[in-house]
Design a protein around this motif. Sequence first.
Motif, PDB file in Angstrom:
ATOM      1  N   ASP A  17       0.801  -1.233   0.000  1.00  0.00           N
ATOM      2  CA  ASP A  17       0.000   0.000   0.000  1.00  0.00           C
ATOM      3  C   ASP A  17       0.831   1.279   0.000  1.00  0.00           C
ATOM      4  OD1 ASP A  17      -1.828  -2.063   0.518  1.00  0.00           O
ATOM      5  OD2 ASP A  17      -3.203  -0.694   1.523  1.00  0.00           O
ATOM      6  N   GLY A  18       2.151   1.145   0.044  1.00  0.00           N
ATOM      7  CA  GLY A  18       3.013   2.331   0.137  1.00  0.00           C
ATOM      8  C   GLY A  18       2.872   3.267  -1.049  1.00  0.00           C
ATOM      9  N   CYS A  19       2.653   2.725  -2.223  1.00  0.00           N
ATOM     10  CA  CYS A  19       2.543   3.590  -3.402  1.00  0.00           C
ATOM     11  C   CYS A  19       1.214   4.326  -3.412  1.00  0.00           C
ATOM     12  CB  CYS A  19       2.749   2.779  -4.676  1.00  0.00           C
ATOM     13  SG  CYS A  19       4.451   2.178  -4.835  1.00  0.00           S
ATOM     14  N   ILE A  23       0.329   8.625  -3.124  1.00  0.00           N
ATOM     15  CA  ILE A  23      -0.689   9.511  -3.712  1.00  0.00           C
ATOM     16  C   ILE A  23      -1.318  10.355  -2.609  1.00  0.00           C
ATOM     17  CG2 ILE A  23      -2.865   9.615  -4.994  1.00  0.00           C
ATOM     18  CD1 ILE A  23      -2.112   6.933  -6.305  1.00  0.00           C
ATOM     19  N   LEU A  24      -1.655   9.703  -1.499  1.00  0.00           N
ATOM     20  CA  LEU A  24      -2.270  10.446  -0.397  1.00  0.00           C
ATOM     21  C   LEU A  24      -1.280  11.428   0.242  1.00  0.00           C
ATOM     22  CD1 LEU A  24      -4.343   7.584   1.244  1.00  0.00           C
ATOM     23  CD2 LEU A  24      -5.187   9.477  -0.164  1.00  0.00           C
ATOM     24  N   CYS A  25       0.006  11.156   0.069  1.00  0.00           N
ATOM     25  CA  CYS A  25       1.025  12.069   0.617  1.00  0.00           C
ATOM     26  C   CYS A  25       1.161  13.350  -0.201  1.00  0.00           C
ATOM     27  CB  CYS A  25       2.381  11.381   0.696  1.00  0.00           C
ATOM     28  SG  CYS A  25       2.506  10.272   2.103  1.00  0.00           S
ATOM     29  N   LEU A  26       0.444  13.438  -1.306  1.00  0.00           N
ATOM     30  CA  LEU A  26       0.445  14.679  -2.092  1.00  0.00           C
ATOM     31  C   LEU A  26      -0.441  15.713  -1.382  1.00  0.00           C
ATOM     32  CD1 LEU A  26      -0.046  13.207  -5.684  1.00  0.00           C
ATOM     33  CD2 LEU A  26       1.928  14.516  -4.925  1.00  0.00           C
ATOM     34  N   GLU A  27      -0.152  15.941  -0.108  1.00  0.00           N
ATOM     35  CA  GLU A  27      -1.093  16.712   0.720  1.00  0.00           C
ATOM     36  C   GLU A  27      -1.419  18.085   0.140  1.00  0.00           C
ATOM     37  OE1 GLU A  27       1.373  16.323   4.013  1.00  0.00           O
ATOM     38  OE2 GLU A  27       0.376  14.538   4.795  1.00  0.00           O
ATOM     39  N   ASP A  28      -0.370  18.800  -0.293  1.00  0.00           N
ATOM     40  CA  ASP A  28      -0.599  20.169  -0.764  1.00  0.00           C
ATOM     41  C   ASP A  28      -1.368  20.210  -2.076  1.00  0.00           C
ATOM     42  OD1 ASP A  28       0.736  21.009   1.432  1.00  0.00           O
ATOM     43  OD2 ASP A  28       2.673  21.234   0.407  1.00  0.00           O
ATOM     44  N   GLU A  29      -1.281  19.127  -2.827  1.00  0.00           N
ATOM     45  CA  GLU A  29      -1.902  19.135  -4.166  1.00  0.00           C
ATOM     46  C   GLU A  29      -3.193  18.328  -4.221  1.00  0.00           C
ATOM     47  OE1 GLU A  29       1.295  18.196  -3.629  1.00  0.00           O
ATOM     48  OE2 GLU A  29       2.471  19.794  -4.555  1.00  0.00           O
ATOM     49  N   LEU A  30      -3.532  17.666  -3.124  1.00  0.00           N
ATOM     50  CA  LEU A  30      -4.639  16.711  -3.170  1.00  0.00           C
ATOM     51  C   LEU A  30      -5.987  17.378  -3.490  1.00  0.00           C
ATOM     52  CD1 LEU A  30      -4.285  13.745  -2.937  1.00  0.00           C
ATOM     53  CD2 LEU A  30      -4.842  13.843  -0.512  1.00  0.00           C
ATOM     54  N   LEU A  31      -6.203  18.560  -2.927  1.00  0.00           N
ATOM     55  CA  LEU A  31      -7.477  19.245  -3.191  1.00  0.00           C
ATOM     56  C   LEU A  31      -7.563  19.690  -4.640  1.00  0.00           C
ATOM     57  CD1 LEU A  31      -7.978  21.327   0.078  1.00  0.00           C
ATOM     58  CD2 LEU A  31      -9.226  19.286  -0.648  1.00  0.00           C
ATOM     59  N   THR A  32      -6.457  20.217  -5.158  1.00  0.00           N
ATOM     60  CA  THR A  32      -6.429  20.608  -6.573  1.00  0.00           C
ATOM     61  C   THR A  32      -6.644  19.384  -7.451  1.00  0.00           C
ATOM     62  OG1 THR A  32      -4.648  22.057  -5.857  1.00  0.00           O
ATOM     63  CG2 THR A  32      -5.141  22.049  -8.202  1.00  0.00           C
ATOM     64  N   LEU A  33      -5.999  18.292  -7.071  1.00  0.00           N
ATOM     65  CA  LEU A  33      -6.130  17.059  -7.834  1.00  0.00           C
ATOM     66  C   LEU A  33      -7.595  16.612  -7.878  1.00  0.00           C
ATOM     67  CD1 LEU A  33      -4.664  14.739  -9.316  1.00  0.00           C
ATOM     68  CD2 LEU A  33      -4.462  13.575  -7.120  1.00  0.00           C
ATOM     69  N   ALA A  34      -8.267  16.698  -6.722  1.00  0.00           N
ATOM     70  CA  ALA A  34      -9.670  16.277  -6.657  1.00  0.00           C
ATOM     71  C   ALA A  34     -10.571  17.199  -7.480  1.00  0.00           C
ATOM     72  CB  ALA A  34     -10.124  16.244  -5.199  1.00  0.00           C
ATOM     73  N   GLU A  35     -10.116  18.443  -7.702  1.00  0.00           N
ATOM     74  CA  GLU A  35     -10.879  19.346  -8.575  1.00  0.00           C
ATOM     75  C   GLU A  35     -10.687  18.990 -10.044  1.00  0.00           C
ATOM     76  OE1 GLU A  35      -9.651  23.413  -8.039  1.00  0.00           O
ATOM     77  OE2 GLU A  35     -10.162  23.325  -5.890  1.00  0.00           O
ATOM     78  N   LYS A  36      -9.434  18.620 -10.368  1.00  0.00           N
ATOM     79  CA  LYS A  36      -9.094  18.412 -11.779  1.00  0.00           C
ATOM     80  C   LYS A  36      -9.553  17.046 -12.290  1.00  0.00           C
ATOM     81  CE  LYS A  36      -6.746  22.273 -12.162  1.00  0.00           C
ATOM     82  NZ  LYS A  36      -7.148  23.362 -13.049  1.00  0.00           N
ATOM     83  N   VAL A  37      -9.565  16.064 -11.405  1.00  0.00           N
ATOM     84  CA  VAL A  37      -9.979  14.730 -11.837  1.00  0.00           C
ATOM     85  C   VAL A  37     -11.068  14.207 -10.901  1.00  0.00           C
ATOM     86  CG1 VAL A  37      -7.684  14.196 -12.772  1.00  0.00           C
ATOM     87  CG2 VAL A  37      -8.275  13.470 -10.455  1.00  0.00           C
ATOM     88  N   ASP A  38     -11.829  13.267 -11.397  1.00  0.00           N
ATOM     89  CA  ASP A  38     -12.815  12.585 -10.564  1.00  0.00           C
ATOM     90  C   ASP A  38     -12.138  11.328 -10.016  1.00  0.00           C
ATOM     91  OD1 ASP A  38     -14.950  11.426  -9.370  1.00  0.00           O
ATOM     92  OD2 ASP A  38     -16.071  11.029 -11.228  1.00  0.00           O
ATOM     93  N   SER A 137       8.569   3.464 -11.626  1.00  0.00           N
ATOM     94  CA  SER A 137       9.192   2.558 -10.667  1.00  0.00           C
ATOM     95  C   SER A 137       9.402   3.254  -9.322  1.00  0.00           C
ATOM     96  CB  SER A 137      10.497   2.014 -11.246  1.00  0.00           C
ATOM     97  OG  SER A 137      11.246   3.049 -11.816  1.00  0.00           O
ATOM     98  N   GLY A 138      10.020   2.526  -8.395  1.00  0.00           N
ATOM     99  CA  GLY A 138      10.287   3.090  -7.074  1.00  0.00           C
ATOM    100  C   GLY A 138       9.591   2.328  -5.976  1.00  0.00           C
ATOM    101  N   CYS A 139      10.236   2.273  -4.818  1.00  0.00           N
ATOM    102  CA  CYS A 139       9.633   1.625  -3.659  1.00  0.00           C
ATOM    103  C   CYS A 139       9.735   2.567  -2.474  1.00  0.00           C
ATOM    104  CB  CYS A 139      10.349   0.309  -3.365  1.00  0.00           C
ATOM    105  SG  CYS A 139       9.613  -0.604  -2.003  1.00  0.00           S
ATOM    106  N   PRO A 140       8.743   3.438  -2.264  1.00  0.00           N
ATOM    107  CA  PRO A 140       7.566   3.607  -3.117  1.00  0.00           C
ATOM    108  C   PRO A 140       7.853   4.529  -4.303  1.00  0.00           C
ATOM    109  CG  PRO A 140       7.441   5.161  -1.307  1.00  0.00           C
ATOM    110  CD  PRO A 140       8.732   4.389  -1.132  1.00  0.00           C
ATOM    111  N   VAL A 141       6.817   4.753  -5.139  1.00  0.00           N
ATOM    112  CA  VAL A 141       6.956   5.723  -6.226  1.00  0.00           C
ATOM    113  C   VAL A 141       7.217   7.105  -5.633  1.00  0.00           C
ATOM    114  CG1 VAL A 141       5.638   4.662  -8.083  1.00  0.00           C
ATOM    115  CG2 VAL A 141       4.431   5.892  -6.275  1.00  0.00           C
TER     116      VAL A 141
END
Lengths: 261, 369
Positions: A17-19, A23-38, A137-141
């Motif tokens: 679940d780390g990857c 995505i959830l660690c994109l804290e500063d961008e998460l709200l913008t992301l939720a606006e731009k995509v469903d 790639s990446g552990c995590p990405v």
Amino acid sequence: MNQARPKVAVYKFSSCDGCQLAILCLEDELLTLAEKVDIANFLEARSRVVDGPYDITFVEGSITTEEERERIQRIRENSKYLVAIGACAVSGGIQALRNWIHVDAFVQAIYATPEHIHTLATSTPIADHVHVDLELSGCPVNKRQLLTVIASLLRGRIPDVPPYAVCIDCKLNGTPCVMVAQDVVCLGPLTRTGCDALCPSFGRGCYGCFGPSDMSKPETLAEHLKGRRTATPEIIRRLRGINGWSPKFRAATEKLEKTTP
Amino acid sequence: MLPRVSATVAIPKPDLQQVFDNLRGSRLRLIGPTVVDGAIALGEIERTEQLPIGWSDEQQPGRYRAKHGAEKTYFAFNVGPHSWRRFLHPPRLTLFSAKANGKMTIEHDGEEPPRYAFIGVRACDLQAIAVQDRVLMNGSYRDPQYVARRSNAFILAVNCTKASSTCFCTSMQSGPRVTGAFDLAATELPDVFVLDVGSEAGSQVLEGTSWAPANAFDVGRATEAVQKAERQITREVRTDHLGSLLFEHLESPLWKEVSGRCLGCGNCTMVCPTCFCTTVVDTIDLSGRSERIRVWDSCYTTDFSHVHGGNIRPSLRARYRQWVTHKFAAWREQFGVSGCVGCGRCITWCPVGIDITEVLKAFRSTGVK
């Protein structure tokens, strides 16, 4: 991808679940992301599920069960652009260590009721089963790289995901080479960048969590490390740590095994 | 009163701080050697205590060690992992940023070039700057950022008083004695710095120091100190007909042999003080804000030689050959000088210790010349 709000799905296969957390660690961008995509299907983040088809599907984890082998087919059919995220999805992950050993031995040794375990003999990357449009790639990405991919796809651009080695980023950052200056074993010359050369910037060697770069020469580095008195089993252990089943690391370690007494 | 240009003077070593203060008073950012992560790298400094006082280094192919000793030397080491091109031709440079909102709006038009004072530029690196001047400033295509940074830079050069095992400046006629354009050139002695004043600016920064004309004894000791470094240099490259030798052996099996040992990581190009190749990366964020960034590139990456229709140097053999023949052969045709200054960085910082002087020797022994 020019429609108003592209639908994004995130799926988990055999993984930690780390990857998804990246995505959830994109804290500063998460709200913008939720606006731009469903965010239509992402069970780690929300229980609401909107049916597909999805414009961008992120897949974390490797294929280790019969059920997963079937499920990835259905997901692929329901996705326009499928991105495999993380070492598990790209190369089979740590759990691909089973690919060199009889998985039954593990099952018998670890589980109290082994008869309940239904697993495949191998852990394999997503691209072994379905067409993958992009691998991160990446552990995590790396979360910046994730964001670049999403932002680029939203604008119809090909995401810029450099294929070269970690060394280049160490040099851009000005980090003195840990292998040359501190005698630290570092897989940076073999490993694809994307992490911004994180580990060497803290004085430790790269452990190859992004898997091989496009020109990776693990056998050449192995020869050199042997000359520096790193034992062959140790070299194999390092190369197999996270992305051992990636073709280049796999071929090199199998060759090393054959030449080790 | 200040010394005239071309004078040789001596200052007590602690007076170097006054020179630093004067430079900072002229709003220059001081860049000099300083110990970072086990190596003597280049970074922003303000005080002489930030210099690697008492530090030295040991360099071999694929191996670098910084060592601290009892002696209070300021510059008793050779070139490290960084070169001055980090500051004149930075690894990442934002060219502009823009916002997409129906149309493209330019938000920020490039970076304001910083004004630097470079402390401790060695002879090989001064030569490397002169090489990059030809490429980025004096040719047909001038890089405005380079020109601005270079024109404003104050250069306090330092003569080497020791050599590393990887140095071969004597072969490339670039050192160890500083020649060419500098503002001040220092030779460190146990008690004083002997300074050659190379410009009006170099004279002016001696304001407030207790400088005195160097006596014959100091000048003699300084000469001897640099000669000592010269005698320590053991690596050698024969440069006569080197370009034609390499061009005549483009299909030599040696390329395959050496590239077999090469990891293709590109570190040699990244540490080289004369390499100047860049790529341009466009970034975009979710809000539609975009940046165009110029980033150092390397002829060892596959993207570098990927052009329309495919990759013109698909093998590592071809890429290794490209780098070596450019540095030692094609560069001279293209820019009128050698692309190599003999600093030895590519030898020290190659993770597997490939030694360019040995490679060139191998070509020499197979060739007729």
